[in-house]
Write a protein that holds these residues in place. Structure first.
Motif: not given
Length: 296
Positions: A105-106, A138-142, A146-148, A150-159
């Protein structure tokens, strides 16, 4: 192919011995770009390590048969590696598998992530990293990471859609004030300038000034600059933002266009078939097509 994938392939080619010029030509990049990647990612050391590893493996082959019996006994006594141990978390991953997912993820570079976690050679990592990414857990964890992220960055499709909507509806009037007035033209002595009829000449003057920063949404401003013509303020492209919104919010339009194109193709095929049945003539052929949503 993404730029990260090209970088990874270029690194592999360099480690195998390919020159900077050949790599740049192969991927259509400048030599300076390849040199920058070589310096930042330690390609030279990796090439050296890879060469040492190959030379060491050649030397070890001579005594492999002689030591095979002893090595088998050692394998029996050696405890299983961490990857063979039972999962230590609810996701069904070992600690190193989780570490691989975090490293990936880095940089989204699977080979480098594998090397960082498992201390493997580049060649081994090339193969084993791909295998790791095919692991469903592993793909599920990745994806979870990614979702985590996105939440920390306050990014979503709606935003992101809301941001596009704000750009599409931005009004320059929210950022500037403007006014106009008439005033008498005067000469250097302050006396009114007269026209040929003896009447005072009136000039139309305009004024434009920016609103206070505290009163505007600065996130919608693309650029502010000061030039020879004064202050210039530029907002994001409204037309571009609106086009993007239409593509995202009205996907049915694209589907409808595809349906129409398919109907035209079907019509042409039907005509061709009827021409064949009528000996190559279609004078008496009439084909009706029901419009979308019409009665059958």
């Amino acid at each position: 192919m993404t730029r990260e994938e090209i970088k990874e392939l270029a690194e592999f080619d360099f480690i195998k011995g390919m020159s900077i010029e050949d790599i740049a030509s192969k991927y259509g990049l400048s030599k300076n770009t390849i040199k920058t990647w070589r310096t930042r990612n330690g390609w030279v050391q990796k090439r050296k390590d890879s060469k040492d590893s190959r030379e060491g493996s050649k030397g070890s082959k001579k005594g492999s048969k002689k030591d095979s019996k002893g090595s088998n006994e050692l394998e029996k006594k050696t405890p299983p590696p961490e990857e063979d141990k039972p999962p230590d978390n609810n996701n069904g991953l070992t600690a190193k598998q989780q570490a691989f997912a975090r490293e990936y993820m880095k940089s989204y570079n699977a080979t480098q992530a594998y090397m960082n976690v498992y201390d493997a050679t580049y060649e081994s990592a090339q193969t084993l990293a791909s295998k790791m990414l095919r692991n469903v857990q592993i793909r599920t964890e990745i994806e979870r990471l990614k979702k985590e992220k996105a939440r920390k960055l306050d990014l979503s499709y709606e935003s992101l859609l809301l941001d596009l909507a704000r750009e599409a509806n931005a009004d320059i009037g929210e950022y500037v004030n403007f006014a106009s007035h008439d005033e008498t033209v005067v000469d250097g002595k302050g006396k009114p300038v007269l026209d040929t009829n003896g009447a005072e000449i009136i000039a139309h003057k305009s004024q434009v000034w920016l609103k206070d920063k505290a009163d505007v949404d600065t996130s919608l401003i693309k650029k502010v600059s000061v030039g020879k013509d004064g202050v210039q303020l530029e907002l994001h492209d409204r037309s571009k933002a609106r086009d993007e919104l239409l593509k995202r919010l009205a996907p049915d339009e694209k589907l409808k266009a595809l349906q129409i194109e398919k109907a035209k193709t079907d019509l042409e095929l039907a005509k061709k078939k009827l021409e064949l049945l009528n000996g190559g003539k279609d004078d008496d052929v009439t084909i009706n097509i029901q419009p979308f949503g019409g009665d059958e």
